[in-house]
Design a protein around this motif. Structure first.
Motif, PDB file in Angstrom:
ATOM      1  N   ALA A 108       0.838  -1.210   0.000  1.00  9.70           N
ATOM      2  CA  ALA A 108       0.000   0.000   0.000  1.00  9.70           C
ATOM      3  C   ALA A 108       0.869   1.255   0.000  1.00  9.70           C
ATOM      4  CB  ALA A 108      -0.936  -0.002   1.203  1.00  9.70           C
ATOM      5  N   GLY A 109       2.073   1.142   0.604  1.00 13.69           N
ATOM      6  CA  GLY A 109       2.993   2.279   0.605  1.00 13.69           C
ATOM      7  C   GLY A 109       2.512   3.467   1.416  1.00 13.69           C
ATOM      8  N   ARG A 110       1.640   3.233   2.365  1.00 18.67           N
ATOM      9  CA  ARG A 110       1.104   4.313   3.187  1.00 18.67           C
ATOM     10  C   ARG A 110       1.651   4.209   4.587  1.00 18.67           C
ATOM     11  NH1 ARG A 110      -4.506   6.155   2.551  1.00 18.67           N
ATOM     12  NH2 ARG A 110      -3.508   7.557   3.998  1.00 18.67           N
ATOM     13  N   CYS A 111       1.721   5.333   5.265  1.00 21.14           N
ATOM     14  CA  CYS A 111       2.242   5.369   6.626  1.00 21.14           C
ATOM     15  C   CYS A 111       1.138   5.278   7.675  1.00 21.14           C
ATOM     16  CB  CYS A 111       3.043   6.653   6.835  1.00 21.14           C
ATOM     17  SG  CYS A 111       4.461   6.778   5.727  1.00 21.14           S
ATOM     18  N   ASP A 112      -0.105   5.240   7.238  1.00 23.49           N
ATOM     19  CA  ASP A 112      -1.235   5.154   8.162  1.00 23.49           C
ATOM     20  C   ASP A 112      -2.387   4.488   7.432  1.00 23.49           C
ATOM     21  OD1 ASP A 112      -2.040   7.083   6.371  1.00 23.49           O
ATOM     22  OD2 ASP A 112      -2.177   8.688   7.821  1.00 23.49           O
ATOM     23  N   GLY A 113      -3.481   4.362   8.102  1.00 19.61           N
ATOM     24  CA  GLY A 113      -4.660   3.794   7.462  1.00 19.61           C
ATOM     25  C   GLY A 113      -4.910   2.350   7.855  1.00 19.61           C
ATOM     26  N   ASP A 114      -5.866   1.751   7.164  1.00 18.12           N
ATOM     27  CA  ASP A 114      -6.312   0.396   7.489  1.00 18.12           C
ATOM     28  C   ASP A 114      -5.196  -0.632   7.396  1.00 18.12           C
ATOM     29  OD1 ASP A 114      -8.871   1.288   7.988  1.00 18.12           O
ATOM     30  OD2 ASP A 114      -9.629   0.763   5.985  1.00 18.12           O
ATOM     31  N   SER A 115      -4.358  -0.527   6.379  1.00 18.44           N
ATOM     32  CA  SER A 115      -3.325  -1.554   6.215  1.00 18.44           C
ATOM     33  C   SER A 115      -2.336  -1.547   7.373  1.00 18.44           C
ATOM     34  CB  SER A 115      -2.603  -1.398   4.878  1.00 18.44           C
ATOM     35  OG  SER A 115      -1.950  -0.155   4.790  1.00 18.44           O
ATOM     36  N   VAL A 116      -2.006  -0.374   7.898  1.00  9.52           N
ATOM     37  CA  VAL A 116      -1.082  -0.291   9.035  1.00  9.52           C
ATOM     38  C   VAL A 116      -1.784  -0.767  10.306  1.00  9.52           C
ATOM     39  CG1 VAL A 116       0.300   1.272  10.464  1.00  9.52           C
ATOM     40  CG2 VAL A 116       0.339   1.494   7.975  1.00  9.52           C
TER      41      VAL A 116
END
Length: 155
Positions: free
Chosen positions: A45-53
């Motif tokens: 996902a390459g995100r620093c926050d959100g559902d995947s984290v």
């Protein structure tokens, strides 16, 4: 006729075993498998926050809880996973997730056998930028340089 019975019984036994094995395969995955999938999803996902984290942390916490409930389990894999997770998120540019990973390792693994991992986590923490201020707070101003103090004027 006795030859027919002899071939049917082993075939039925094999079929029953396959049925049981198929049922075993339907059981939920091991907690570390869930964690690995969540880690892969979060990195992809390459995100620093959100559902995947959030899902990543939930999967790790389940894995850690299961490992902690097994008497005598060394939990080395769980500690190494946190260090690797921190490193991956540091490289990804997510210092807060990396920081949380390193701090969790330091906090959850105080035993002597984890000294090298804790030291690696502390060293990695030093490479991260300073934490962001909490929302709604104003960071303290940083002086531009040393303040020069003049000696009192002679009278």
């Amino acid at each position: 006729m006795s030859g027919t019975k002899a071939s049917v019984i082993p075939a039925a036994a094999v079929a029953a075993c396959l049925f049981v094995l198929a049922g075993c395969a339907q059981l939920s995955q091991a907690p570390d498998s869930d964690y690995r999938q969540a880690l892969e999803k979060a990195i992809t996902a390459g995100r620093c926050d959100g559902d995947s984290v959030r899902d990543l942390w939930s999967a790790y916490d389940r894995w850690y809880a299961v490992a902690s409930s097994i008497a005598g389990h060394p939990k080395t894999d769980e500690a190494v996973a946190l260090l690797r997770q921190g490193d991956q998120f540091r490289i990804l540019g997510c210092p807060e997730v990396a920081r949380a990973s390193y701090r969790t390792l330091i906090r959850r693994f105080p035993e002597d056998g984890f000294v090298p991992l804790r030291e690696a986590a502390r060293a990695s923490l030093q490479t991260l930028p300073p934490p962001l201020p909490a929302p709604g707070t104003t960071p303290a101003p940083v002086p531009a340089g040393p303040a020069l103090v003049r000696p009192p004027a002679e009278i």
